[in-house]
Design a protein around this motif. Structure first.
Motif, PDB file in Angstrom:
ATOM      1  N   ALA A   1      -8.780 -17.120   1.068  1.00 20.16           N
ATOM      2  CA  ALA A   1      -8.878 -16.549   2.414  1.00 20.16           C
ATOM      3  C   ALA A   1      -8.101 -15.237   2.493  1.00 20.16           C
ATOM      4  CB  ALA A   1      -8.349 -17.550   3.440  1.00 20.16           C
ATOM      5  N   TRP A   2      -6.922 -15.199   1.883  1.00 20.86           N
ATOM      6  CA  TRP A   2      -6.128 -13.974   1.881  1.00 20.86           C
ATOM      7  C   TRP A   2      -6.783 -12.904   1.010  1.00 20.86           C
ATOM      8  CZ3 TRP A   2      -2.329 -13.470   5.304  1.00 20.86           C
ATOM      9  CH2 TRP A   2      -1.773 -14.636   5.848  1.00 20.86           C
ATOM     10  N   TYR A   3      -7.379 -13.327  -0.085  1.00 19.33           N
ATOM     11  CA  TYR A   3      -8.085 -12.366  -0.938  1.00 19.33           C
ATOM     12  C   TYR A   3      -9.241 -11.736  -0.175  1.00 19.33           C
ATOM     13  CZ  TYR A   3     -10.540 -10.347  -4.900  1.00 19.33           C
ATOM     14  OH  TYR A   3     -11.166  -9.465  -5.751  1.00 19.33           O
ATOM     15  N   GLN A   4      -9.948 -12.561   0.576  1.00 21.33           N
ATOM     16  CA  GLN A   4     -11.078 -12.043   1.338  1.00 21.33           C
ATOM     17  C   GLN A   4     -10.603 -11.079   2.426  1.00 21.33           C
ATOM     18  OE1 GLN A   4     -13.586 -14.962   3.409  1.00 21.33           O
ATOM     19  NE2 GLN A   4     -15.341 -13.865   2.583  1.00 21.33           N
ATOM     20  N   LEU A   5      -9.472 -11.386   3.055  1.00 19.39           N
ATOM     21  CA  LEU A   5      -8.917 -10.493   4.070  1.00 19.39           C
ATOM     22  C   LEU A   5      -8.562  -9.140   3.453  1.00 19.39           C
ATOM     23  CD1 LEU A   5      -8.008 -10.307   7.049  1.00 19.39           C
ATOM     24  CD2 LEU A   5      -5.756 -11.098   6.303  1.00 19.39           C
ATOM     25  N   ALA A   6      -7.951  -9.168   2.265  1.00 18.40           N
ATOM     26  CA  ALA A   6      -7.618  -7.920   1.577  1.00 18.40           C
ATOM     27  C   ALA A   6      -8.874  -7.160   1.178  1.00 18.40           C
ATOM     28  CB  ALA A   6      -6.766  -8.214   0.343  1.00 18.40           C
ATOM     29  N   SER A   7      -9.925  -7.890   0.830  1.00 13.73           N
ATOM     30  CA  SER A   7     -11.184  -7.246   0.479  1.00 13.73           C
ATOM     31  C   SER A   7     -11.787  -6.543   1.686  1.00 13.73           C
ATOM     32  CB  SER A   7     -12.164  -8.290  -0.063  1.00 13.73           C
ATOM     33  OG  SER A   7     -13.426  -7.718  -0.319  1.00 13.73           O
ATOM     34  N   ILE A   8     -11.734  -7.179   2.853  1.00 14.40           N
ATOM     35  CA  ILE A   8     -12.240  -6.543   4.075  1.00 14.40           C
ATOM     36  C   ILE A   8     -11.443  -5.275   4.362  1.00 14.40           C
ATOM     37  CG2 ILE A   8     -12.507  -6.835   6.568  1.00 14.40           C
ATOM     38  CD1 ILE A   8     -12.913  -9.848   6.030  1.00 14.40           C
ATOM     39  N   GLY A   9     -10.127  -5.347   4.149  1.00 17.96           N
ATOM     40  CA  GLY A   9      -9.284  -4.183   4.376  1.00 17.96           C
ATOM     41  C   GLY A   9      -9.493  -3.068   3.371  1.00 17.96           C
ATOM     42  N   GLY A  10     -10.068  -3.395   2.230  1.00 19.76           N
ATOM     43  CA  GLY A  10     -10.417  -2.372   1.244  1.00 19.76           C
ATOM     44  C   GLY A  10      -9.253  -1.866   0.405  1.00 19.76           C
TER      45      GLY A  10
ATOM     46  N   ALA B   1       2.331   1.374  -4.104  1.00 18.70           N
ATOM     47  CA  ALA B   1       1.818   2.300  -3.082  1.00 18.70           C
ATOM     48  C   ALA B   1       1.805   3.747  -3.571  1.00 18.70           C
ATOM     49  CB  ALA B   1       2.645   2.184  -1.804  1.00 18.70           C
ATOM     50  N   ALA B   2       2.602   4.039  -4.612  1.00 16.35           N
ATOM     51  CA  ALA B   2       2.623   5.397  -5.157  1.00 16.35           C
ATOM     52  C   ALA B   2       1.365   5.709  -5.962  1.00 16.35           C
ATOM     53  CB  ALA B   2       3.859   5.588  -6.039  1.00 16.35           C
ATOM     54  N   ILE B   3       0.636   4.678  -6.374  1.00 15.27           N
ATOM     55  CA  ILE B   3      -0.536   4.912  -7.223  1.00 15.27           C
ATOM     56  C   ILE B   3      -1.805   4.298  -6.667  1.00 15.27           C
ATOM     57  CG2 ILE B   3       0.865   5.039  -9.312  1.00 15.27           C
ATOM     58  CD1 ILE B   3      -0.223   2.182  -9.948  1.00 15.27           C
ATOM     59  N   ALA B   4      -1.704   3.540  -5.569  1.00  9.98           N
ATOM     60  CA  ALA B   4      -2.888   2.846  -5.062  1.00  9.98           C
ATOM     61  C   ALA B   4      -2.707   2.538  -3.577  1.00  9.98           C
ATOM     62  CB  ALA B   4      -3.118   1.539  -5.836  1.00  9.98           C
ATOM     63  N   ASP B   5      -3.816   2.383  -2.901  1.00 10.95           N
ATOM     64  CA  ASP B   5      -3.813   1.931  -1.510  1.00 10.95           C
ATOM     65  C   ASP B   5      -3.395   0.460  -1.517  1.00 10.95           C
ATOM     66  OD1 ASP B   5      -4.240   1.876   1.210  1.00 10.95           O
ATOM     67  OD2 ASP B   5      -6.417   1.761   1.066  1.00 10.95           O
ATOM     68  N   THR B   6      -2.222   0.159  -0.938  1.00 11.32           N
ATOM     69  CA  THR B   6      -1.558  -1.125  -1.173  1.00 11.32           C
ATOM     70  C   THR B   6      -1.273  -1.850   0.128  1.00 11.32           C
ATOM     71  OG1 THR B   6      -0.507  -0.264  -3.173  1.00 11.32           O
ATOM     72  CG2 THR B   6       0.508  -2.210  -2.178  1.00 11.32           C
ATOM     73  N   VAL B   7      -1.425  -3.174   0.101  1.00 13.38           N
ATOM     74  CA  VAL B   7      -1.037  -4.015   1.231  1.00 13.38           C
ATOM     75  C   VAL B   7      -0.117  -5.123   0.742  1.00 13.38           C
ATOM     76  CG1 VAL B   7      -3.011  -5.609   1.029  1.00 13.38           C
ATOM     77  CG2 VAL B   7      -1.875  -5.308   3.241  1.00 13.38           C
ATOM     78  N   LEU B   8       0.876  -5.474   1.552  1.00 15.19           N
ATOM     79  CA  LEU B   8       1.732  -6.626   1.305  1.00 15.19           C
ATOM     80  C   LEU B   8       1.388  -7.673   2.353  1.00 15.19           C
ATOM     81  CD1 LEU B   8       5.525  -6.608   0.494  1.00 15.19           C
ATOM     82  CD2 LEU B   8       4.516  -8.347   1.947  1.00 15.19           C
ATOM     83  N   LEU B   9       0.978  -8.841   1.906  1.00 11.99           N
ATOM     84  CA  LEU B   9       0.591  -9.937   2.791  1.00 11.99           C
ATOM     85  C   LEU B   9       1.749 -10.927   2.904  1.00 11.99           C
ATOM     86  CD1 LEU B   9      -2.994 -10.627   1.373  1.00 11.99           C
ATOM     87  CD2 LEU B   9      -2.381  -9.211   3.339  1.00 11.99           C
ATOM     88  N   ASP B  10       2.180 -11.190   4.133  1.00 10.29           N
ATOM     89  CA  ASP B  10       3.250 -12.146   4.398  1.00 10.29           C
ATOM     90  C   ASP B  10       2.610 -13.480   4.746  1.00 10.29           C
ATOM     91  OD1 ASP B  10       5.505 -13.550   5.195  1.00 10.29           O
ATOM     92  OD2 ASP B  10       5.597 -12.579   7.166  1.00 10.29           O
TER      93      ASP B  10
ATOM     94  N   ARG C   1      -9.410  -3.833  -7.516  1.00 11.62           N
ATOM     95  CA  ARG C   1      -8.480  -4.589  -6.668  1.00 11.62           C
ATOM     96  C   ARG C   1      -7.561  -5.410  -7.569  1.00 11.62           C
ATOM     97  NH1 ARG C   1     -11.816  -6.987  -3.784  1.00 11.62           N
ATOM     98  NH2 ARG C   1     -11.986  -5.199  -2.397  1.00 11.62           N
ATOM     99  N   LEU C   2      -6.311  -4.994  -7.661  1.00  9.76           N
ATOM    100  CA  LEU C   2      -5.302  -5.706  -8.436  1.00  9.76           C
ATOM    101  C   LEU C   2      -4.552  -6.646  -7.501  1.00  9.76           C
ATOM    102  CD1 LEU C   2      -3.601  -6.097 -11.031  1.00  9.76           C
ATOM    103  CD2 LEU C   2      -2.190  -4.170 -10.254  1.00  9.76           C
ATOM    104  N   LEU C   3      -4.496  -7.910  -7.857  1.00 12.55           N
ATOM    105  CA  LEU C   3      -3.846  -8.921  -7.020  1.00 12.55           C
ATOM    106  C   LEU C   3      -2.538  -9.360  -7.668  1.00 12.55           C
ATOM    107  CD1 LEU C   3      -3.935 -10.975  -4.633  1.00 12.55           C
ATOM    108  CD2 LEU C   3      -5.136 -12.521  -6.205  1.00 12.55           C
ATOM    109  N   VAL C   4      -1.442  -9.320  -6.893  1.00 15.03           N
ATOM    110  CA  VAL C   4      -0.134  -9.707  -7.424  1.00 15.03           C
ATOM    111  C   VAL C   4       0.505 -10.741  -6.498  1.00 15.03           C
ATOM    112  CG1 VAL C   4       2.054  -8.887  -8.344  1.00 15.03           C
ATOM    113  CG2 VAL C   4       0.092  -7.343  -8.276  1.00 15.03           C
ATOM    114  N   PRO C   5       0.281 -12.041  -6.753  1.00 12.08           N
ATOM    115  CA  PRO C   5       0.998 -13.055  -5.988  1.00 12.08           C
ATOM    116  C   PRO C   5       2.439 -13.161  -6.481  1.00 12.08           C
ATOM    117  CG  PRO C   5      -0.476 -14.090  -7.574  1.00 12.08           C
ATOM    118  CD  PRO C   5      -0.688 -12.612  -7.695  1.00 12.08           C
ATOM    119  N   VAL C   6       3.387 -13.076  -5.576  1.00 12.73           N
ATOM    120  CA  VAL C   6       4.803 -13.178  -5.928  1.00 12.73           C
ATOM    121  C   VAL C   6       5.234 -14.612  -5.624  1.00 12.73           C
ATOM    122  CG1 VAL C   6       7.114 -12.260  -5.546  1.00 12.73           C
ATOM    123  CG2 VAL C   6       5.128 -10.748  -5.386  1.00 12.73           C
ATOM    124  N   LEU C   7       5.609 -15.341  -6.676  1.00 13.50           N
ATOM    125  CA  LEU C   7       5.822 -16.780  -6.620  1.00 13.50           C
ATOM    126  C   LEU C   7       7.261 -17.116  -6.976  1.00 13.50           C
ATOM    127  CD1 LEU C   7       2.665 -17.511  -8.764  1.00 13.50           C
ATOM    128  CD2 LEU C   7       2.783 -17.929  -6.312  1.00 13.50           C
TER     129      LEU C   7
END
Length: 285
Positions: free
Chosen positions: A120-129, A42-51, A16-22
């Motif tokens: 909390a957001w990290y945990q949500l992404a973890s649940i989503g896999g 998304a071309a190389i991994a199952d990816t989510v963008l969290l707003d 799980r690679l985490l990229v916070p955009v700051l």
């Protein structure tokens, strides 16, 4: 004989690679950078963008309106969540990334309080896999670090940096004010002992012109210890059509590739290749 195809370096399934955009200021192109990066990953991994922005301050709900995603409102904070429910709440783009935002109509009552804690957001992404997580964050990073120093409270920026396998991306516009804000931000990160060596800088163009030589020199001095500096060109299609444009300029797509490569290279330098497996997050209080 034909040339053998080059293998795309996919992330391991259990990573799980985490990229916070700051960003230190508004108008830094943070949302554009987050979107380009999510498309690239998304071309190389199952990816989510969290707003993470409040609904009426975010451009994502308008972008997702036609996709009929249930959004964050479908995830009750006081009940256990399943991977199926978390993924069903997302909009899925043709380009690949899942996008999780507050997708309610603009006039719906503001009853959804988004959590501030990065964990909390990290945990949500973890649940989503998901293997790659891009977080579009709204807080001003230099300000929150300075405030935390004088109040003794935790800074959100520090919490993002300290999550597992995080490669923060710091955005700034390619203007005189933007470069000066970036200089202040990198000085603040350095003063707080946050690792510039795994920070990628995204400099977003506001016109087609180049920075003056004096600003290029100042920028080089401020970013010489960061992992990489990626220039995101001005794209009038995004300015006119927003993030929903399906056909950004070729050089914008190339910038997305360079940004993705810079993030992956920084991650592999820090933690090796392939990426280690993701830890299981502890339950939040």
């Amino acid at each position: 004989m034909g040339t053998a195809p080059v293998a795309v370096p996919h992330l391991p399934v259990g990573s799980r690679l985490l990229v916070p955009v700051l960003a230190a200021t508004g108008g830094s192109g943070r949302t554009t950078v987050a979107h380009l990066l999510a498309r690239g990953l998304a071309a190389i991994a199952d990816t989510v963008l969290l707003d993470l922005s409040p609904r009426l301050a975010s451009s994502w709900p308008t972008h997702l309106a036609a996709r009929r995603a249930t959004g964050l409102a479908a995830l009750p904070p006081d009940q256990p969540l399943t991977r199926t429910a978390v993924r069903a709440a997302c909009a899925v783009e043709d380009t690949g990334p899942h996008i999780l935002s507050d997708s309610r109509a603009w006039h719906a009552p503001p009853l959804l309080n988004l959590p501030e804690l990065p964990a909390a957001w990290y945990q949500l992404a973890s649940i989503g896999g998901w293997q790659a997580v891009v977080a579009d964050t709204p807080h001003p990073l230099a300000h929150d670090l300075l405030t935390a120093r004088h109040t003794g409270e935790r800074a959100l920026t520090r919490d993002w940096y300290e999550l597992p396998y995080a490669i923060p991306v710091l955005c700034a516009p390619a203007t005189a004010d933007g470069v000066h804000a970036l200089i202040r931000a990198t000085k603040t990160l350095d003063a707080e002992a946050l690792p510039l060596a795994r920070t990628v800088v995204a400099l977003t163009g506001t016109t087609d012109g180049r920075l003056p030589a004096s600003l290029r020199t100042a920028l080089a001095g401020a970013t010489d210890r960061t992992a990489a500096v990626v220039h995101i060109p001005h794209d009038p299609r995004i300015r006119a059509q927003g993030q929903s444009t399906a056909h950004p300029r070729p050089r914008t797509r190339h910038a997305s590739t360079r940004l993705t490569d810079a993030v992956l290279s920084a991650a592999h330098r820090m933690w090796g290749r392939p990426m280690p497996l993701a830890p299981q997050p502890a339950a939040l209080p």
